[in-house]
Scaffold this active site. Structure first.
Site, PDB file in Angstrom:
ATOM      1  N   ASP A   1      -3.283  -0.205   6.567  1.00 14.07           N
ATOM      2  CA  ASP A   1      -2.390   0.521   6.104  1.00 14.07           C
ATOM      3  C   ASP A   1      -2.438   2.445   6.545  1.00 14.07           C
ATOM      4  O   ASP A   1      -2.694   1.839   7.640  1.00 14.07           O
ATOM      5  CB  ASP A   1      -3.240   1.208   4.198  1.00 14.07           C
ATOM      6  CG  ASP A   1      -1.920   1.952   3.567  1.00 14.07           C
ATOM      7  OD1 ASP A   1      -0.981   1.360   2.931  1.00 14.07           O
ATOM      8  OD2 ASP A   1      -1.824   2.719   3.503  1.00 14.07           O
TER       9      ASP A   1
ATOM     10  N   LYS B   1      -6.006  -2.387  -3.662  1.00 13.22           N
ATOM     11  CA  LYS B   1      -6.178  -1.300  -2.882  1.00 13.22           C
ATOM     12  C   LYS B   1      -6.817  -0.840  -2.299  1.00 13.22           C
ATOM     13  O   LYS B   1      -8.272  -0.442  -2.846  1.00 13.22           O
ATOM     14  CB  LYS B   1      -5.819  -0.121  -3.202  1.00 13.22           C
ATOM     15  CG  LYS B   1      -4.532   0.501  -1.947  1.00 13.22           C
ATOM     16  CD  LYS B   1      -3.211  -0.386  -1.200  1.00 13.22           C
ATOM     17  CE  LYS B   1      -2.868   0.511  -0.198  1.00 13.22           C
ATOM     18  NZ  LYS B   1      -1.650  -0.613   0.187  1.00 13.22           N
TER      19      LYS B   1
END
Length: 460
Positions: free
Chosen positions: A180, A140
C-alpha cells in the site's frame, strides 16, 4: 431486467433505527477514530434499503459483528538506524472478516498510520474484496514508520523487525498482506525474505505484490491504476462518454497514479496534472509519464523536479490545490479525504464530468454529496480501486498452482473483473431503488455476499 424491491415505510423506519443505533454503538466503542467512523457511516447509510427488505440481517446482528474486527493486532517494532540509534515504531494488523476467504489487504507505512486509519481501511476492504468475486476476506495493516529519506539498510532493518512479529499472524490460508502507501517491491522483498528465514521454507503465497523472480504476477504492478481506468471507462461508456479526447487530472504520483495515467493516455486522454505530498505539476501539453516514473520510482525525488526537464510546466506548492485544475475526469489516487466539500465545488464549477476514486476514501462524505447532487458521474473507491486486490487474488491462485500466467491473461481477467464490479454495482443500486448511485450499489453488492456467508456460518 432488475426488479426493484419496495419495502414499506414502517420497514424503512425500523431499518434506519437499527442502522443508527449500531453506528452510535460503534462510535462509543471506538472513540476519536474519525476515519473509521466515516467509513462505517457511509456504508451503514447505504444499507438501509437492504435491512428494510431483509430483516433477517438485523435479527442476526450482522452489522454489529461486521463492524468489529475478528482480530486487532498492535505490536512494537524496534530497529536500529544508520547512526546506531534505536528507533521504535508501532505495527498494526486488523483482521476484519474471514467469512468468504483468508484476510487480504495491504500494509501501509506512513507517519499518519494509527488504529483508526487501519480499521477504516480494513473495514472498506471487506466490501472491496467481496466485489471482486474472489474468495478473499478483509484485512489491513501497517506502521507509522516513514520510509521516505531512509536508506535501504534502514528500511531492511525495519521491515525485518516488522515481519518478525507479523509472521506469527499470517499465512496463505490465514492472512495474505500486500503493499500500500510506502510499501513497494523493496519492502515486500525484505519482508518475504525475513518470513522465509523465520519459517525455514519457501511459502510463496504469504505475500502478494512480490517480484516476478519469486512468485509475483505479471500485471500486479499495473493492476490498481489500470483497474481504476477500466471501471471508469465502463461507467463513461454507459453514459455515451469516453476517456478519448478528455482532459484528466490524477492526484498522487505513486504506483496507482502512474498506471492510471498510463492507461488513460492509452485510451486517448490527456493527463495534465499530478502531485505528491509537497505539491503538484501542471503541464498543458500533457504529463510526460516517463519523467514522472523515473523521478518517483527510480530516483525517489520530489515532483517539483519535473519542471527542470519540462520548463513549460508549472509547479504549485500544496497538493490539494490540484483540484483547481479544470478537467473532464478527476482521478484522486493519493490518500484519504483529499477532496473536501470546497474542492468538490471547484471541480463542479469547472464542469468536471466524472470522478473516480483510485485511492481509499479520497472524498469526504460532503464532497460525495456535492458530486451526486450536481449530476457528476461518481465511482466509489471500493469499486474503482479494487483492481489491485483482484490481481493479488490472481497472484495467490498462480502461487497455489505453481505456475505463471502471461500479462495478457492477467489483464484480460482484470478487465472482466472490473466490468463485473461495475455491472453488479449498477444492478444492486437499481434493485434497491437508487439507480445511478454507485456508492450505494457497490456497498450493497459487496455487503450481500459477506452477510449471506456470515448467516450460513452461524454466530461467530
Amino acid at each position: 431486467m432488475t426488479v426493484t424491491v419496495q419495502p414499506t415505510q414502517t420497514d424503512k423506519q425500523s431499518a434506519e433505527h437499527y442502522v443508527n443505533e449500531v453506528f452510535e454503538a460503534v462510535k462509543k466503542r471506538n472513540p476519536n477514530e474519525t476515519e473509521f467512523h466515516q467509513a462505517v457511516k457511509e456504508i451503514f447509510d447505504s444499507l438501509v434499503p437492504v435491512f428494510a427488505t431483509h430483516p433477517e440481517y438485523m435479527k442476526n446482528g450482522i452489522l454489529e459483528r461486521m463492524s468489529e474486527p475478528e482480530r486487532m493486532i498492535s505490536f512494537r517494532v524496534p530497529w536500529v538506524d544508520d547512526q546506531g540509534k534505536v528507533q521504535v515504531n508501532r505495527g498494526f494488523r486488523a483482521q476484519f472478516n474471514s467469512s468468504i476467504g483468508p484476510y487480504k489487504g495491504g500494509l501501509r507505512f506512513h507517519p499518519s498510520v494509527n488504529a483508526s486509519i487501519i480499521k477504516f481501511l480494513g473495514f472498506e476492504q471487506i466490501f472491496k474484496n467481496s466485489l471482486t468475486g474472489q474468495p478473499i476476506g478483509g484485512g489491513k495493516g501497517g506502521s507509522d514508520f516513514d520510509p521516505k529519506g531512509k536508506s535501504d539498510a534502514e528500511v531492511m532493518r525495519f521491515t525485518q523487525s516488522f515481519m518478525t512479529e507479523l509472521s506469527n499472524h499470517i499465512g496463505s490460508d490465514i492472512d495474505v498482506p500486500a503493499g500500500d502507501i510506502g510499501v513497494g517491491p523493496r519492502e515486500i522483498g525484505y519482508m518475504f525474505g525475513q518470513y522465509k528465514r523465520l519459517h525455514g521454507g519457501y511459502e510463496s503465497g504469504i505475500l502478494t505484490g512480490k517480484g516476478l523472480e519469486y512468485g509475483g504476477s505479471l500485471g500486479r504492478t499495473e493492476a490498481t491504476g489500470y483497474g481504476t481506468v477500466y471501471f471508469m471507462e465502463e461507467m463513461l461508456k454507459d453514459k455515451g462518454q469516453h476517456f478519448k479526447d478528455s482532459t484528466v487530472v490524477v492526484s498522487g504520483s505513486g504506483n496507482v497514479s502512474i498506471y492510471a495515467m498510463e492507461k488513460a493516455a492509452q485510451l486517448g486522454a490527456k493527463v495534465v496534472a499530478c502531485s505528491d505530498s509537497n505539491g503538484y505539476v501542471y503541464d498543458k501539453n500533457g504529463i510526460n509519464l516517463e519523467t514522472i516514473r523515473r523521478l518517483k520510482e527510480v530516483e525517489r525525488k520530489r515532483i517539483a523536479e519535473y519542471t527542470v526537464e519540462h520548463p513549460e510546466a508549472e509547479y504549485h506548492e500544496g497538493c490539494t490545490d490540484i483540484w483547481c485544475t479544470p478537467c473532464d475526469i478527476a482521478l484522486p489516487c493519493a490518500t484519504q479525504n483529499e477532496i473536501d466539500e470546497a474542492a468538490a465545488k471547484i471541480l463542479v464549477a469547472n464542469e468536471v464530468k466524472a470522478v473516480g476514486e483510485g485511492a481509499n476514501m479520497p472524498s469526504t462524505l460532503k464532497a460525495i454529496d456535492v458530486f451526486q447532487s450536481n449530476g457528476v458521474l461518481f465511482g466509489p473507491a471500493k469499486a474503482v480501486n479494487a483492481g489491485g486486490v483482484a490481481v493479488s487474488a490472481l497472484e495467490m491462485a498462480q502461487n497455489s498452482m505453481r505456475l505463471s500466467w502471461t500479462f495478457e491473461e492477467v489483464d484480460n481477467k482484470l478487465q472482466e473483473i472490473m466490468k463485473n464490479i461495475y455491472r453488479n454495482s449498477v444492478d444492486a443500486a437499481e434493485k434497491y431503488g437508487h439507480p445511478d448511485n454507485l456508492v450505494m450499489g457497490a456497498n450493497i453488492a459487496g455487503f450481500l455476499k459477506v452477510a449471506d456467508a456470515m448467516l450460513e456460518q452461524g454466530i461467530i
